[in-house]
Design a protein around this motif. Structure first.
Motif, PDB file in Angstrom:
ATOM      1  N   GLY A  28       0.860  -1.335   0.004  1.00 35.04           N
ATOM      2  CA  GLY A  28       0.347   0.052  -0.058  1.00 35.04           C
ATOM      3  C   GLY A  28       0.623   1.308   0.083  1.00 35.04           C
ATOM      4  O   GLY A  28       0.325   2.266   0.388  1.00 35.04           O
ATOM      5  N   VAL A  29       2.386   1.050  -0.074  1.00 31.42           N
ATOM      6  CA  VAL A  29       2.995   2.342  -0.088  1.00 31.42           C
ATOM      7  C   VAL A  29       2.748   3.211  -1.526  1.00 31.42           C
ATOM      8  O   VAL A  29       2.656   2.556  -2.561  1.00 31.42           O
ATOM      9  N   ALA A  30       2.836   4.607  -1.214  1.00 34.86           N
ATOM     10  CA  ALA A  30       2.650   5.509  -2.363  1.00 34.86           C
ATOM     11  C   ALA A  30       3.952   5.600  -3.026  1.00 34.86           C
ATOM     12  O   ALA A  30       3.943   5.949  -4.215  1.00 34.86           O
ATOM     13  N   ALA A  31       5.006   6.084  -2.271  1.00 35.90           N
ATOM     14  CA  ALA A  31       6.412   6.328  -2.809  1.00 35.90           C
ATOM     15  C   ALA A  31       7.536   5.611  -2.085  1.00 35.90           C
ATOM     16  O   ALA A  31       7.441   5.364  -0.963  1.00 35.90           O
ATOM     17  N   ILE A  32       8.535   5.084  -2.903  1.00 38.71           N
ATOM     18  CA  ILE A  32       9.287   4.047  -2.352  1.00 38.71           C
ATOM     19  C   ILE A  32      10.806   4.667  -2.666  1.00 38.71           C
ATOM     20  O   ILE A  32      10.952   4.980  -3.654  1.00 38.71           O
ATOM     21  N   GLN A  33      11.276   4.885  -1.500  1.00 34.68           N
ATOM     22  CA  GLN A  33      12.988   5.456  -1.418  1.00 34.68           C
ATOM     23  C   GLN A  33      13.803   4.415  -1.686  1.00 34.68           C
ATOM     24  O   GLN A  33      13.799   3.537  -0.915  1.00 34.68           O
ATOM     25  N   ILE A  34      14.826   4.710  -2.523  1.00 32.16           N
ATOM     26  CA  ILE A  34      15.924   3.801  -2.796  1.00 32.16           C
ATOM     27  C   ILE A  34      17.157   4.888  -2.710  1.00 32.16           C
ATOM     28  O   ILE A  34      17.162   5.694  -3.340  1.00 32.16           O
ATOM     29  N   GLU A  35      18.117   3.964  -2.043  1.00 38.34           N
ATOM     30  CA  GLU A  35      19.425   4.812  -2.058  1.00 38.34           C
ATOM     31  C   GLU A  35      20.665   4.250  -2.730  1.00 38.34           C
ATOM     32  O   GLU A  35      20.571   2.953  -3.100  1.00 38.34           O
ATOM     33  N   ASP A  36      21.830   5.181  -2.796  1.00 41.16           N
ATOM     34  CA  ASP A  36      22.793   4.344  -3.754  1.00 41.16           C
ATOM     35  C   ASP A  36      23.799   4.096  -2.825  1.00 41.16           C
ATOM     36  O   ASP A  36      25.059   4.072  -3.219  1.00 41.16           O
ATOM     37  N   GLN A  37      23.487   4.016  -1.673  1.00 39.20           N
ATOM     38  CA  GLN A  37      24.600   3.159  -0.723  1.00 39.20           C
ATOM     39  C   GLN A  37      25.008   1.930  -1.200  1.00 39.20           C
ATOM     40  O   GLN A  37      24.446   1.117  -1.719  1.00 39.20           O
ATOM     41  N   GLU A  38      26.348   1.464  -0.665  1.00 39.75           N
ATOM     42  CA  GLU A  38      26.665   0.017  -0.661  1.00 39.75           C
ATOM     43  C   GLU A  38      26.059  -0.662   0.327  1.00 39.75           C
ATOM     44  O   GLU A  38      25.622  -0.052   1.584  1.00 39.75           O
TER      45      GLU A  38
END
Length: 289
Positions: free
Chosen positions: A107-117
């Motif tokens: 049900g998430v509206a916006a999904i945050q993904i990061e560029d870390q190892e």
């Protein structure tokens, strides 16, 4: 409001130019309290979720299963659109696809993904390392393609500022825009001047992290909007004040041997907040006669 409808509503608010102010939530109580406050969105903080689930630091210790389960629980008790921290996508490209689809189904509206190892670290702590920008570009492209609903928003975060400087962070931000991210998140700028430069150079909707006790100056929303930002998250505010309130309350209890006469305010109406009236109505309806 269904999950897809929440994403559509959040996307529409951004398209209209409405500033999105989102407090950080991390468990069922914080979610229910914030949901009643009338915010346009809420933010599931990885720091708070990890701390409340595991009692451990946000250092890559929470798994995909931990986090998607927490997101699903939160979405089940709120009507407000949820922006959710998904760390690095929990692995390679196939993991990113699974993460996006799992968060969407939750049900998430916006999904945050990061560029870390991997394993990642909290964004305002030292020692963070980032993957090559090209690897993150592929993750963003996979994330955008993995969506089952085009309204789901992909938030691309770069942690390059701390170790590599603002120029590199902005170079990555532009690559991530081109790769298909809907929202750009440059983590840990260290001055108001840096915030203003980010606002000038990033074209897509832009997120500011107004974290407590971090590297970035906390700026009121009017100035952030003036500088070109579209969203602001306050991930640490809720759990930091909750922890301090508990510490004060338990100190009083330890010293006085009672909870009487505490200065720390208590939430009135916990039964109503948690949905007990609905339980009582259900029991009344189905009571054996």
């Amino acid at each position: 409001m269904a999950g897809n409808a929440k994403a559509s509503a959040l996307r529409a608010l951004l398209a209209k130019g409405e500033f999105i102010l989102a407090p950080g939530i991390y468990d069922g109580i914080s979610a229910r309290v914030a949901d009643r406050m009338g915010f346009p969105a809420l933010y599931m903080t990885g720091y708070g979720a990890t701390a409340s689930m595991l009692g451990l630091p946000d250092a890559g210790l929470a798994t995909y299963s931990d986090m998607v389960g927490r997101a699903e629980m939160i979405c089940s008790v709120i009507d407000t659109p949820l922006i959710a921290d998904a760390d690095t996508g929990y692995g390679g490209l196939l993991n990113v696809q699974r993460t996006v689809r799992g968060y969407e189904a939750a049900g998430v509206a916006a999904i945050q993904i990061e560029d870390q190892e991997m394993p990642k670290k909290c964004g305002h702590t030292p020692g963070r390392r980032v993957v090559p920008a090209e690897d993150m570009v592929l993750k963003i492209r996979v994330a955008a393609d993995a969506r089952r609903d085009a309204n789901t928003l992909i938030v691309a975060r770069t942690d390059a500022r701390t170790a590599h400087g603002l120029d590199e962070a902005l170079r990555r931000a532009k690559l991530y825009e081109e790769a298909g991210a809907d929202i750009i998140f440059v983590e840990s700028p260290e001055s108001e001047a840096e915030l203003q430069r980010i606002g000038k150079e990033v074209s897509k909707p832009l997120l500011a992290n107004m974290v407590e006790f971090g590297k970035t100056p906390r700026v009121e929303t009017a100035r952030l909007k003036e500088w070109g930002f579209d969203l602001a998250i306050y991930p640490g505010l809720g759990f930091s004040v909750a922890a301090e309130a508990m510490r004060q309350a338990w100190q009083h209890l330890k010293e006085k041997g009672t909870s009487n006469d505490m200065i720390v305010p208590q939430y009135r109406g916990m039964h109503e907040l948690m949905g007990f009236p609905e339980v009582w109505e259900f029991e009344k309806k189905w009571a054996q006669v």
